[in-house]
Enzyme design. Structure first.
Site: not given
Length: 174
Positions: A37, A107
């Site tokens: 995620h 990220h």
């Protein structure tokens, strides 16, 4: 429960990352693909209902964002893929990232490794250099929490839809 908001990549993007990685090797502690995620904001220990009540108005009317995973990088102890997306920082701010002590750096965490052994991930950073996923549109922000059961480390608790802007309209509020 430890809570955070995230964007979840679609299955074909997850598959592309997994294919680019190949068979993960020894050394780092790999995050399973079902846990991948892009964190928008981390809240720590929080009440799900209270956090959802704060998020609903903060995310209401926000536009969907186009997102793309890019090449690798590391933080101390973390191997990740970078993320690009116009409007992503504003969306993260609306979700509460501006309350954190560090600047927002989107990220996708792939693995964790001992901070004193960054060489353990060097082959993986080399392998993923030049990686870029297709661009996809994130249509929802997901409130996630730590799972108390075997399987994925995180579970989806609530979803907050993002608005699909009409062509020629305003791209993002605020």
């Amino acid at each position: 429960m430890r809570l955070f908001t995230a964007l979840c990549p679609p299955p074909d993007v997850v598959a592309a990352v997994a294919a680019a990685l190949g068979e993960p090797g020894p050394g780092p502690r790999w995050s399973p693909p079902e846990d991948w995620h892009i964190t928008l904001a981390y809240y720590g220990e929080a009440d799900e209902d209270e956090r959802a009540a704060e998020l609903a108005p903060a995310l209401a009317g926000r536009n969907s964002v186009d997102v793309r995973l890019t090449g690798p990088g590391t933080f101390p102890g973390v191997l990740w893929l970078g993320v690009t997306g116009e409007g992503l920082p504003r969306l993260a701010e609306a979700a509460g990232a501006d309350r954190e002590d560090r600047p927002y750096r989107p990220h996708l965490t792939l693995a964790r490794f001992p901070r004193d052994r960054p060489r353990t991930v060097r082959p993986w950073t080399q392998l993923l250099t030049g990686f870029a996923s297709r661009t996809w549109t994130a249509h929802e922000v997901v409130l996630m929490g730590g799972a108390d059961t075997p399987g994925p480390r995180y579970r989806r608790l609530r979803a907050f839809p993002l608005r699909t802007p009409s062509s020629g309209g305003v791209r993002d509020r605020g």
